[in-house]
Enzyme design. Structure first.
Site, short mmCIF file in Angstrom:
data_model
loop_
_atom_site.label_atom_id
_atom_site.label_comp_id
_atom_site.label_asym_id
_atom_site.label_seq_id
_atom_site.Cartn_x
_atom_site.Cartn_y
_atom_site.Cartn_z
N LEU A 482 -4.86 -13.11 39.80
CA LEU A 482 -3.79 -12.30 40.38
C LEU A 482 -4.06 -10.83 40.14
CD1 LEU A 482 -0.63 -14.27 39.24
CD2 LEU A 482 -1.53 -14.12 41.56
N GLY A 486 -3.07 -4.99 31.72
CA GLY A 486 -3.43 -4.56 30.39
C GLY A 486 -3.75 -5.78 29.56
N GLY A 488 -5.93 -8.05 29.54
CA GLY A 488 -6.66 -9.23 30.01
C GLY A 488 -6.40 -9.54 31.47
N VAL A 490 -5.17 -11.83 34.71
CA VAL A 490 -3.99 -12.64 35.00
C VAL A 490 -4.33 -13.62 36.12
CG1 VAL A 490 -1.56 -12.60 35.63
CG2 VAL A 490 -2.55 -10.68 34.41
N ASP A 601 3.52 1.32 29.07
CA ASP A 601 2.66 1.23 30.25
C ASP A 601 3.48 0.90 31.49
OD1 ASP A 601 0.39 1.38 31.75
OD2 ASP A 601 -0.44 -0.56 31.12
#
Ligand SMILES: *[C@@H]1O[C@H](CO)[C@@H](O)[C@H](O)[C@H]1NC(C)=O
Ligand SMILES: *[C@@H]1O[C@H](CO)[C@@H](O)[C@H](O)[C@H]1NC(C)=O
Ligand SMILES: *[C@@H]1O[C@H](CO)[C@@H](O)[C@H](O)[C@H]1NC(C)=O
Ligand SMILES: *[C@@H]1O[C@H](CO)[C@@H](O)[C@H](O)[C@H]1NC(C)=O
Ligand SMILES: *[C@@H]1O[C@H](CO)[C@@H](O)[C@H](O)[C@H]1NC(C)=O
Ligand SMILES: *[C@@H]1O[C@H](CO)[C@@H](O)[C@H](O)[C@H]1NC(C)=O
Ligand SMILES: *[C@@H]1O[C@H](CO)[C@@H](O)[C@H](O)[C@H]1NC(C)=O
Ligand SMILES: *[C@@H]1O[C@H](CO)[C@@H](O)[C@H](O)[C@H]1NC(C)=O
Ligand SMILES: *[C@@H]1O[C@H](CO)[C@@H](O)[C@H](O)[C@H]1NC(C)=O
Ligand SMILES: *[C@@H]1O[C@H](CO)[C@@H](O)[C@H](O)[C@H]1NC(C)=O
Ligand SMILES: *[C@@H]1O[C@H](CO)[C@@H](O)[C@H](O)[C@H]1NC(C)=O
Ligand SMILES: *[C@@H]1O[C@H](CO)[C@@H](O)[C@H](O)[C@H]1NC(C)=O
Length: 794
Positions: A482, A486, A488, A490, A601
């Site tokens: 997807l 941040g 890693g 997804v 973030d």
């Protein structure tokens, strides 16, 4: 043949007859045999009209695999039966018998024919021995034998009036069904022969027993001997030890009209049958193309641990050094009901929970057991439209519900068990069993992370196994990716129950310990708000750390607002709702949650949209839990995204809730304008988006900031108010920026807003836009983009 005649001759001579009468008898015998064969051995393809079939004749399937004919069981030369047999296989291997309980003898001529008005009948020319019992309206009925071994009666429209597959005897062939046909009131079940010589109805049966979730049981009369476990769709590759390439498919149908189970082989040239023998064993045979014999592929019950309910309630049987012994399902949470008798090998008392359930507390949960044969479904309830999540909720809310499971991994579906669980078996091979979730008192729930949100409510955070998640995401395949958020990558996944999930696979660089990680995950899972993405579980295995979130079908906000085509899907009303939603979520993180969470973030890519376009903040808590702390920012990874970063952080590494407020301000202006602060380019000046907004605000031209696509749907007072709030949030000095409660009040209120001071221009103005100041064209844009993506370490 000649050898037989000579022996027979010698025998007759020995018994005292003279040679000439012997030869005479012999000739008569030979004449009879020859005559009989010449006249009667007819091979038919169909029976219809006035055609009939008698002793010696057969009805053969089109490619000759099966035949319908008269046979005598081995070792029983007296009786003659009409049955379906393999045509090309030597010997008499029967798969179906018509007149099981009414044997015939050769004394009378046997006739199988179609009687008016379309019934297949077997008579000995005197009495009716067997009939298909059909009630046809047209007299035009034909009997045919299919290559599957199914004898069918069809009318002249080829509509099936009757078929032998609906009336199984002791053998299940590929394509035959077990179960119920509710429309026609038919029960498909196997009944053994009385003995291997006598096809009469024996006392062994194999079929569906319960009206709840279907499973097969082997019974002797009314006594259950063996339970096959709940039905499931399955594809077994390498189904036979004799041919590892053989693929067997189990098919389950569960509807209002029919509940059935059947199997098929991928290669129809291989013969296969499952027979319930008279001593109560299900034997599965295969015969390969070049095979000389039937090979016994599987025989059930397999071993003593297959004995029905051998270990009683919550007991499981394990074969240890060929000696069976019962244990409790789980030696930590269950204990034998009577320890004394249990230890002497009397397992009839079964096991009980160490901590009894007390439904009052409402804090109970479930422990998952994998690779099990699911318990007997006799007093269960099922609904195949329910997801595993709903299943859990339903079970938890009913005090008498003891366990739940999805019985068939290929579908969604839910079975709830309402009594003590019996006849469970644990398999060693991981592909054999299923997952089962057993209700436990809260004090026993150490298998999952279990925490208390407040006195009444409880949050349970399931621990998923890595293999479950790998399966759900097709081994983290790139087509399920997807995005790259941040910490890693997804991935999208679908759990067995059908629930869609988003899986964040944390980068392996983090050297955080397991307990530390668990604590952080628990903290994050405590953060629950309508405008935060819900964490539904996690997975910790070796160096893998995964966070499992609810899946948001409409992806992230940036895929709408910065896309020239999709931006029209978000009119002003929707955008304003999104702004308010984000503000509420952030307010919760800053002030309402027990932990004071700074997101660090916040950006359009971290705002996800649910099916109704409600915003949900994602990635919250991660920076705090898994990010590098401020002092490491320069050496490893910068937490936060350029463009949303307040000056005090970019410059000094200082972060406060006001830094998030700054990011919110930028995000707000982006939502209004449809333009990115990062890489914003204006033909007349070098300002970034926030600087541009500030300058036109001062000239009273704020409405010019508005995304063109919003021109019609917008509500100008709300737009102006939003822009002003955005500018207040973006002020240079962190102390001047409002807190999130003020932001919400200002956005939804009517009062006069303070005048913003100069915003921070830091990133856009000084660092990059200056470099590309004059060349306002596509190339500059892309150079700009590259510059930024290099800056942006993620
Ligand atoms: C069958 O029975 C009928 C009378 O019931 C008789 O006429 C006929 O010969 C019988 N057929 C044979 C082959 O015995
Ligand atoms: C045929 O049907 C009748 C009534 O429908 C039933 O009584 C009889 O037992 C059936 N016979 C067979 C052989 O199934
Ligand atoms: C049987 O079918 C044939 C044609 O297939 C038709 O000519 C005949 O009338 C039918 N007989 C009956 C009794 O329906
Ligand atoms: C019989 O025919 C069916 C279909 O016509 C085919 O799939 C099957 O392999 C054949 N069996 C043999 C033994 O030839
Ligand atoms: C039934 O099957 C079992 C297991 O294959 C076998 O041991 C037994 O001899 C069979 N009984 C009969 C009567 O064929
Ligand atoms: C446990 O079993 C033993 C032996 O079977 C029996 O004597 C004893 O009464 C049982 N205890 C209870 C509490 O039922
Ligand atoms: C399950 O869903 C199907 C299709 O959506 C529907 O036809 C059926 O009635 C549903 N069954 C139940 C038990 O809700
Ligand atoms: C719990 O389930 C049982 C069995 O289905 C049912 O009879 C009972 O009404 C249910 N209780 C509640 C509170 O739903
Ligand atoms: C609920 O369960 C918890 C944990 O087992 C226990 O400490 C508490 O006393 C229970 N409360 C009630 C009202 O039973
Ligand atoms: C949002 O998601 C829902 C459910 O998947 C879908 O029906 C809807 O069309 C989506 N909306 C937009 C604007 O893509
Ligand atoms: C930040 O990292 C440094 C060095 O690794 C450490 O000494 C410090 O305690 C950390 N600060 C926080 C708030 O975690
Ligand atoms: C937010 O700011 C307002 C105005 O400065 C102040 O009255 C309020 O107490 C602050 N709220 C929180 C939760 O800090």
């Amino acid at each position: 043949m000649s050898l037989v005649i000579i022996i027979f001759l010698l025998f007759l001579i020995k018994s005292g007859l003279d040679v000439s009468s012997c030869i005479c008898i012999l000739f008569l015998l030979l004449f009879y045999l020859l005559h009989f064969h010449k006249i009667h051995a007819v091979k038919l393809n169909t029976i219809s009209g006035s055609q009939f079939m008698t002793n010696g004749d057969s009805l053969v399937s089109p490619n000759g695999t099966f035949k319908l004919g008269f046979f005598q069981p081995a070792g029983n030369s007296e009786n003659i039966y009409l049955g379906i047999l393999y045509n090309k296989v030597p010997g008499t291997t029967t798969v179906w018998v018509a007149n099981r309980n009414h044997p015939l003898t050769a004394a009378s001529p046997l006739v199988l024919k179609i009687d008016y008005p379309g019934v297949l009948v077997l008579t000995n020319n005197v009495t009716l021995i067997w009939s298909s019992n059909t009630t046809s309206t047209s007299g035009n009925v034909t009997a045919k034998l299919h290559d599957t071994g199914n004898l069918v009666l069809v009318d002249f429209h080829d509509k099936v009036m009757w078929q032998s597959f609906d009336y199984p005897t002791d053998t299940l062939l590929p394509g035959m069904k077990l179960g119920n046909d509710y429309l026609r009131g038919i029960v498909w079940r196997l009944t053994s022969w009385k003995s291997s010589q006598d096809p009469a109805l024996g006392e062994m049966t194999w079929g569906r027993d319960t009206q709840s979730y279907p499973e097969s049981k082997l019974k002797q009369g009314e006594v259950v001997k063996f339970r096959g476990g709940p039905w499931k769709n399955q594809r077994i590759i390498g189904a036979s030890q004799f041919d590892r390439n053989l693929i067997m498919t189990f098919s389950v149908i569960i509807t209002d009209k029919e509940v059935s189970f059947s199997y098929n082989l991928d290669r129809t040239s291989i013969l296969s049958r499952v027979t319930l023998n008279s001593s109560g064993h299900l034997e599965s045979f295969v015969r390969l193309e070049d095979g000389k014999n039937w090979q016994l592929a599987l025989s059930l019950p397999m071993d003593v641990c297959d004995t029905y309910n051998i270990c009683s309630d919550y007991g499981i049987c394990k074969l240890d050094r060929l000696q069976q012994s019962c244990r409790c399902l789980d030696e930590k949470t269950f204990v034998p009901r009577n320890k004394t008798s249990w230890e002497t090998g009397d397992w009839s008392g079964g096991c009980v929970r160490r901590t009894p359930l007390d439904c009052k507390n409402g804090s109970e949960g479930f422990i998952k057991y994998s690779n099990v044969k699911l318990p007997e479904t006799k007093s269960s309830w099922f609904n195949m439209n329910m997801s595993l999540e709903e299943c859990e909720v339903n079970c938890l809310n009913n005090c008498t519900c003891m366990a739940y499971a999805n019985p068939d991994a290929t579908l969604q579906g839910c079975v709830l068990w309402f009594n003590e669980l019996i006849d469970i078996r644990v398999y060693s091979a991981s592909n054999e069993g299923q997952d089962m979730f057993v209700r436990m008192a809260s004090s026993e729930l150490d298998g999952s992370l279990h925490i208390s949100k407040n006195k009444e409510e409880d949050i349970k955070l399931p621990l998923f196994s890595f293999s479950t998640i790998a399966t759900a995401t097709a081994s983290f395949s790139t087509k399920n990716k997807l995005g790259e958020g941040g910490f890693g990558l997804v991935f999208k996944g679908v759990l067995e129950g059908g629930l869609e999930i988003a899986v964040k696979r944390l980068s392996k660089t983090s050297n955080q310990g397991v307990n530390e990680f668990k604590n952080e995950v628990i903290c994050i899972s405590k953060l629950q708000h309508r405008n935060l993405v819900k964490l539904i579980g996690c997975c910790i295995e070796e160096d893998e750390k995964l966070l499992i979130y609810e899946y948001m079908p409409n992806k992230s906000l940036d895929s709408f607002i910065f896309d020239r085509e999709r931006c029209v899907l978000l009119d002003w009303r929707k955008r304003f709702n999104i702004i308010i939603g984000i503000a509420r979520g952030l307010h919760y993180l800053h002030h309402d949650s027990r932990l004071r969470i700074i997101h660090r973030d916040l950006k359009a890519g971290n705002i996800l949209l649910d099916a109704n376009m409600n915003p949900k903040i994602s990635d919250f808590g991660l920076a705090r839990s898994f990010g590098d702390n401020g002092s490491q920012a320069n050496t490893q990874r910068v937490v936060g995204t350029y463009g949303y970063m307040p000056p005090e952080y970019a410059r000094d590494g200082l972060f406060s809730i006001k830094s998030d407020v700054f990011s919110f301000g930028v995000l707000l202006l982006e939502i209004v304008s449809g333009k990115k602060n990062r890489g914003f380019i204006h033909p007349e000046h070098d300002n970034n988006l926030i600087g541009h907004a500030w300058s036109i605000y001062n000239e009273g031209r704020s409405m010019e900031l508005l995304d063109d696509s919003l021109a019609e749907s917008c509500h100008p007072p709300e737009v102006l108010r939003s822009i002003q709030v955005g500018l207040l949030c973006g002020q240079q000095n962190a102390d001047d920026r409002p807190n999130m409660s003020s932001v919400i009040t200002m956005l939804v209120g009517e009062g006069v807003l303070p005048k913003p001071k100069q915003p921070a221009f830091f990133i856009g103005g000084n660092l990059v836009v200056a470099n590309v100041s004059s060349g306002v064209n596509e190339q500059a844009r892309s150079i700009n983009g590259v510059t930024f993506s290099e800056l942006d370490a993620r």
